[in-house]
Design an enzyme around this catalytic site. Structure first.
Site, PDB file in Angstrom:
ATOM      1  N   ASP A 217       0.836  -1.200   0.000  1.00  0.00           N
ATOM      2  CA  ASP A 217       0.000   0.000   0.000  1.00  0.00           C
ATOM      3  C   ASP A 217       0.874   1.255   0.000  1.00  0.00           C
ATOM      4  O   ASP A 217       1.912   1.311   0.661  1.00  0.00           O
ATOM      5  CB  ASP A 217      -0.884  -0.036   1.251  1.00  0.00           C
ATOM      6  CG  ASP A 217      -1.914   1.065   1.283  1.00  0.00           C
ATOM      7  OD1 ASP A 217      -2.686   1.179   0.310  1.00  0.00           O
ATOM      8  OD2 ASP A 217      -1.958   1.801   2.284  1.00  0.00           O
ATOM      9  N   GLU A 274       1.564  -0.221  -4.993  1.00  0.00           N
ATOM     10  CA  GLU A 274       0.618   0.813  -5.405  1.00  0.00           C
ATOM     11  C   GLU A 274       1.430   2.077  -5.674  1.00  0.00           C
ATOM     12  O   GLU A 274       1.897   2.730  -4.745  1.00  0.00           O
ATOM     13  CB  GLU A 274      -0.415   1.066  -4.306  1.00  0.00           C
ATOM     14  CG  GLU A 274      -1.406   2.157  -4.663  1.00  0.00           C
ATOM     15  CD  GLU A 274      -2.238   2.620  -3.482  1.00  0.00           C
ATOM     16  OE1 GLU A 274      -3.346   3.120  -3.708  1.00  0.00           O
ATOM     17  OE2 GLU A 274      -1.778   2.485  -2.326  1.00  0.00           O
TER      18      GLU A 274
END
Length: 532
Positions: A217, A274
């Site tokens: 993330d 990401e």
């Protein structure tokens, strides 16, 4: 990428280079205990479906212990399963049974921040300024004579300032801590070596349990610039430009090299980051051989259904990975991005949106590299039209009800039956309501319909794995009519997309698969075809 195509039984260490990874949003996938929220037992229950679909791996969105202020992206214990989803024994069973079906298991890793209920943050609040405990996070004195102003003008991605002030242990107004997301998600201080060592421990904890990789993330976050300079345009909450001081700082690359070094001890595992950056050169840095194995390039997930835009997104994504010899990734949606059926729908016409989404599925599955499918995309689900009182995304509250957030693309999947909750749960009170009009989109309704979106995905995945024409790591562009694109893989596959308003001739070749039936031998608008 190797010129040899990689099937489910391909080289163990390189499996991810052309894999199809299915994103499971656990809250919305399958609820087996009847509390209205999906769980790991529900994922186990649906492994047969995933095997039938034909995916190589699943990526589990956050399942670690969390107060759920941001639905799991606020982690209070990174080495445990949240009771909402099950426990470690259920997780171990999931890994074991998935592997028995040749499905690998990857999971979300959240290194940029923790929950404000993490033991470290609780200790930081109690310890006081200048302490070792506070040094794990980004605490600063406020500005102004009384310290009542934030340390800089940074804004949170979720709206409002990126700083919150605390009350010190003696009861006086105190320091401020940084949170680039919700106030319940304090940013970690990655200049502190203790933070990296703890992440290494977390990674090994899960890798030792058989996990095959991680989705990382906010991979472009973590490192912060020296001195924390002000933003030039603080009103731009999230702009994804390379000059945003909150993200994409040079120091992040040393962190990714350290992460990669841990993965090297577990052959056959991979990570995907990401990565929201602007330039190809910036993106390429993240997927250098000693950093991320893969990086999400979101260009294809953010362009309109327009031939020129789609071609440019593909060409740009390939150019970015070519700079460093990396493997490209493709996705059309995820838990943060509107579903493609709704995104492609002109004036809200989801019928045309579905045709376009089917066509784009063939485009992305024809490309070299790794494909990520968001759960429900294979059913042709649109965004759900939810009432305001059903919204639970923190973006909704933090924006003062000006941004509806991401709930509409996170609604639970419809499995069977004719009325909500469509077999997702035994409870009608699901965490987000499921639209009654999804009755025709259930897995049950589509499974035996050879013209359904689910059947299209199953056929496409089978061909992708079994046909040698999908080999090679490049694409050759064909000349195509206005509004259309066509490309060829080195192995011989041809993909043609008609994004224009009129039927067009097909390139020469034998038709393998079309997203909608041909029109007197011509490729209709909003349609894609595979040929050899």
């Amino acid at each position: 990428m190797s010129e040899q195509y990689v099937s489910n039984s391909g080289p163990a260490d390189d499996w991810w280079r052309s894999a199809v990874v299915y994103q499971v949003y656990p809250r919305s996938f399958s609820d087996l205990n009847g509390d209205g929220v999906g769980d790991l037992a529900g994922v186990i229950d649906k492994l047969g479906y995933l095997e039938l679909l034909g995916v190589d791996a699943i990526w589990l969105s956050p399942i670690m212990r969390s107060p759920m202020a941001d639905h799991g992206y606020d982690v209070s214990d990174p080495r445990d399963i949240d009771p909402l989803f099950g426990d470690l024994s259920v997780f171990d069973r999931l890994v074991r049974e998935a592997h028995d079906r040749d499905i690998r298991v990857t999971m979300d890793l959240v290194p940029n921040h923790t929950s404000d209920q993490h033991a470290w943050f609780t200790a930081a609040l109690a310890a006081g300024p200048g302490s070792r405990e506070r040094a794990r996070y980004i605490f600063r004195d406020g500005l102004g004579d009384d310290g009542s102003l934030p340390p800089n003008n940074w804004t949170s991605v979720f709206g409002g300032p990126a700083w919150s002030r605390i009350t010190e242990p003696d009861g006086t107004p105190g320091q401020w801590y940084m949170h680039l997301f919700a106030p319940q998600q304090p940013d970690l201080n990655w200049d502190n070596l203790e933070v990296l060592e703890d992440l290494r421990t977390t990674m090994r904890f899960w890798l030792d349990r058989g996990v095959d990789g991680f989705r990382i993330d906010v991979s472009h976050g973590m490192a912060k610039p020296e001195g924390l300079p002000d933003m030039e345009h603080p009103s731009e909450i999230l702009k994804h430009t390379d000059d945003d001081p909150r993200f994409n700082r040079e120091g992040v690359h040393a962190i990714h090299r350290a992460i990669h070094a841990v993965m090297d001890d577990y052959p056959g595992t991979f990570n995907v980051g990401e990565v929201w950056v602007e330039s190809n050169e910036a993106f390429a840095k993240y997927v250098r051989p000693d950093e991320l194995h893969l990086g999400f390039n979101f260009r294809l997930a953010t362009v309109d259904f327009d031939g020129d835009q789609i071609r440019e997104a593909i060409a740009s994504s390939l150019a970015a990975t070519d700079l460093v010899g990396a493997t490209p990734t493709w996705t059309l949606s995820n838990h943060d991005v509107p579903r493609e059926v709704s995104r492609y729908a002109p004036a809200g016409d989801t019928g045309i949106g579905e045709l376009r989404a089917r066509a784009m599925a063939l485009v992305e599955l024809a490309l070299p590299g790794t494909v990520f499918i968001y759960n429900g995309a294979e059913l042709g689900l649109p965004n759900a039209d939810l009432p305001d009182d059903a919204l639970v995304d923190p973006v909704w509250e933090n924006s003062g009800h000006t941004d509806r957030g991401r709930d509409e693309c996170r609604v639970p999947l419809p499995w069977e039956g004719t009325e909500p909750p469509f077999g997702f749960s035994s409870s009608a009170d699901t965490w987000l309501p499921i639209p009654a009009e999804w009755a025709s989109l259930t897995v049950e309704a589509q499974l035996e319909d050879i013209f359904s979106t689910l059947s299209l995905y199953r056929q496409a995945l089978e061909l992708r794995y079994n046909r040698p024409e999908f080999s090679g790591d490049t694409v050759e562009w064909y000349g195509a009519p206005d509004g259309c694109i066509a490309f060829r893989r080195p192995g011989g596959l041809i993909c043609a997309l008609n994004a224009s308003d009129v039927p067009v001739p097909l390139p020469p070749g034998q038709v393998l698969l079309v997203s909608t039936p041909l029109d007197a031998g011509l490729l209709p608008p909003n349609t894609a075809a595979w040929l050899v």
